[in-house]
Design an enzyme around this catalytic site. Structure first.
Site, PDB file in Angstrom:
ATOM      1  CE1 TYR A 141      33.704  22.053 -25.331  1.00  0.00           C
ATOM      2  CE2 TYR A 141      35.780  22.993 -24.588  1.00  0.00           C
ATOM      3  CZ  TYR A 141      34.805  22.021 -24.489  1.00  0.00           C
ATOM      4  OH  TYR A 141      34.919  21.030 -23.544  1.00  0.00           O
ATOM      5  CG  ASP A 236      34.861  30.878 -22.542  1.00  0.00           C
ATOM      6  OD1 ASP A 236      35.934  30.979 -21.918  1.00  0.00           O
ATOM      7  OD2 ASP A 236      34.379  29.786 -22.912  1.00  0.00           O
ATOM      8  CE  LYS A 264      41.817  25.426 -22.335  1.00  0.00           C
ATOM      9  NZ  LYS A 264      40.680  25.640 -23.171  1.00  0.00           N
TER      10      LYS A 264
HETATM   11  C1  LIG Z   1      39.267  25.062 -22.722  1.00  0.00           C
HETATM   12  C2  LIG Z   1      38.116  25.966 -22.772  1.00  0.00           C
HETATM   13  C3  LIG Z   1      37.023  25.839 -21.880  1.00  0.00           C
HETATM   14  C4  LIG Z   1      36.918  24.693 -20.915  1.00  0.00           C
HETATM   15  O1  LIG Z   1      37.924  24.711 -19.960  1.00  0.00           O
HETATM   16  P1  LIG Z   1      38.244  23.338 -19.166  1.00  0.00           P
HETATM   17  O2  LIG Z   1      39.300  23.735 -18.191  1.00  0.00           O
HETATM   18  O3  LIG Z   1      38.710  22.373 -20.212  1.00  0.00           O
HETATM   19  O4  LIG Z   1      37.000  22.908 -18.514  1.00  0.00           O
HETATM   20  C5  LIG Z   1      36.033  26.798 -21.912  1.00  0.00           C
HETATM   21  N1  LIG Z   1      36.084  27.813 -22.778  1.00  0.00           N
HETATM   22  C6  LIG Z   1      37.102  27.968 -23.652  1.00  0.00           C
HETATM   23  C7  LIG Z   1      37.112  29.145 -24.571  1.00  0.00           C
HETATM   24  C8  LIG Z   1      38.135  27.052 -23.685  1.00  0.00           C
HETATM   25  O5  LIG Z   1      39.120  27.195 -24.583  1.00  0.00           O
END
Ligand SMILES: *Cc1c(COP(=O)(O)O)cnc(C)c1O
Length: 422
Positions: A141, A236, A264
């Site tokens: 994701y 990511d 995060k």
């Molecule tokens: C949470 C998450 C996102 C999205 O981040 P948001 O701050 O919710 O937009 C993208 N990539 C990964 C791996 C995530 O865990």
């Protein structure tokens, strides 16, 4: 107001009653509760109930909720102004810290969410290479980004079908999805689309379908293929950045992506994301280069103050060693319980992130994760919640430990787990 009356009212004004769908309990049934206060490893809801929290606001709360150093930093920053839209010194400090901590980042730009970070990486990869195709992996994701809301096709090389209404099929067709941990399928895709792949984006440790780790050699193969075929490798690390190590998973493996998305933990609980990488690529961004990217609140002083305070505190208290020993203790105890109750469930962990799948090991990709007994998870989740243990309301999420979790928290949690699994 009770949680249930608040949820009834919320549904009148907010679609589904929530501002992010993962909060709505659709995977486990029932209704979400409303929180009034959170401190350390604990939460309190509007009905007065207390919980040991393993959701950690979906990752950011690595020091626990409302750590004093972060709250103080935000209050001090707020007294000097909430937002300028003009450069402020904290942005420079944050950029320098990211470049020092994350091995592959030479230049970085700060945004307001993980979604913005991954979206910008994809645009930049396309702008830099002049190519259109993006490879992603099933079960990874990357936020609510049009090009990345694409689920697996049935064959390795099928073009993706959009995962969400509103994403044009023409756009989704530019995203190729592959199974994680399958170097052969990867190699085949690179040959089939040679010269057309702008970049490959992945969570180096996929943590949005539960949690599984890359098999030895998978990331090395990926790095080699990207370099050979002129595609950018995009890690990511929105979840793993500053979580599994100061410099994210790339620090642990020594593999250098071309671009990295962060989020995060970096915001200390305020809305922050960032993306960075090789200077030559980052310099393609506006105003120096032709790839447009912007944000009115990007680098906001409160958000930078919160993030900097959190990151410095992580270093000051040697948080990663502490989190590893908490994680090891949890893992040892959960494995012991599983053994005692005669259940061969896959318990997966890296540092302070963990997942108990209700299926047998090994779990190495999304197809494996889907073998999990979701009814068993649902019952486990609700039992934990009733007993004051807050986990993410889905099998396909991870639990987070924070430095504020105590031995007493773990003991209470393990007691509840043992009772439910027995
Ligand atoms: C949470 C998450 C996102 C999205 O981040 P948001 O701050 O919710 O937009 C993208 N990539 C990964 C791996 C995530 O865990």
């Amino acid at each position: 107001m009770t949680s249930s009356s608040l949820f009834a009212e919320a549904k009148r004004y907010i679609p589904g009653g929530v501002n992010s769908p993962v909060r709505a309990f659709r995977n486990v049934g029932g209704e979400p509760f409303f929180v009034t206060r959170a401190k350390g490893s604990h939460l309190w809801d509007v009905d007065g109930k207390e919980y040991v929290d393993y959701l950690g606001t979906w990752g950011p709360a690595i020091l626990g909720h409302a750590p004093e150093v972060v709250v103080d930093a935000v209050q001090q920053a707020a007294a000097n102004g909430l937002s300028f839209g003009i450069p402020n010194p904290l942005e420079v400090e944050m950029a320098r810290l990211i470049c020092e901590w994350v091995p592959s980042i030479e230049k970085v730009r700060v945004v307001n969410s993980g979604t913005e970070a991954t979206m910008s990486c994809v645009r930049l990869a396309r702008g830099f290479t002049g190519r259109s195709l993006i490879i992603k992996f099933e079960g990874c994701y990357h936020g609510a980004v049009d090009s990345l809301l694409v689920k697996a096709g049935s064959g390795a090389l099928t073009h993706g079908a959009p995962d969400s209404a509103g994403v044009p099929a023409e756009l989704a067709a530019l995203t190729i999805t592959l199974p994680f941990n399958d170097p052969e399928r990867l190699e085949t895709a690179f040959h089939a689309y040679d010269g057309a792949i702008a970049g490959v984006i992945l969570e180096p440790v996929p943590a949005n379908a539960g949690l599984y780790l890359p098999i030895p050699g998978f990331l090395e193969t990926l790095r080699r293929l990207c370099s050979r075929h002129g595609a950018l490798l995009i890690f990511d690390e929105v979840m793993t950045g500053f979580r599994v190590a100061k410099g994210g998973y790339q620090e642990l493996t020594g593999i250098q992506p071309d671009l990295t998305a962060l989020g995060k933990v970096i915001g200390g609980g305020l809305p922050v994301g960032a993306f960075g990488g090789r200077a030559e690529i980052m310099d393609q961004l506006s105003p120096d280069g032709p790839v447009y990217q912007a944000g009115t609140l990007s680098g906001n002083p409160l958000a930078m103050a919160a993030g900097l305070a959190q990151l410095r505190e992580l270093e000051r208290i040697a948080a990663y060693e502490k989190l590893e020993s908490l994680g090891q203790k949890l893992e040892d105890c959960v494995r012991k319980i599983l053994h005692e109750v005669g259940r061969n469930y896959a318990f997966q962990r890296i540092g302070s992130m963990f997942c108990l799948y209700f299926c047998e090991p090994p779990v190495l990709n999304l197809a494996d994760a889907r073998r999990s007994d979701l009814n068993a998870f649902r019952s486990f989740f609700h039992h934990c919640l009733r007993s004051g243990i807050n986990l993410a309301p889905s099998q396909f999420e991870v639990g987070f430990l924070c430095t504020a979790h105590t031995d007493a928290d773990l003991d209470r949690t393990l007691q509840v787990i043992r009772k439910e699994l027995a």
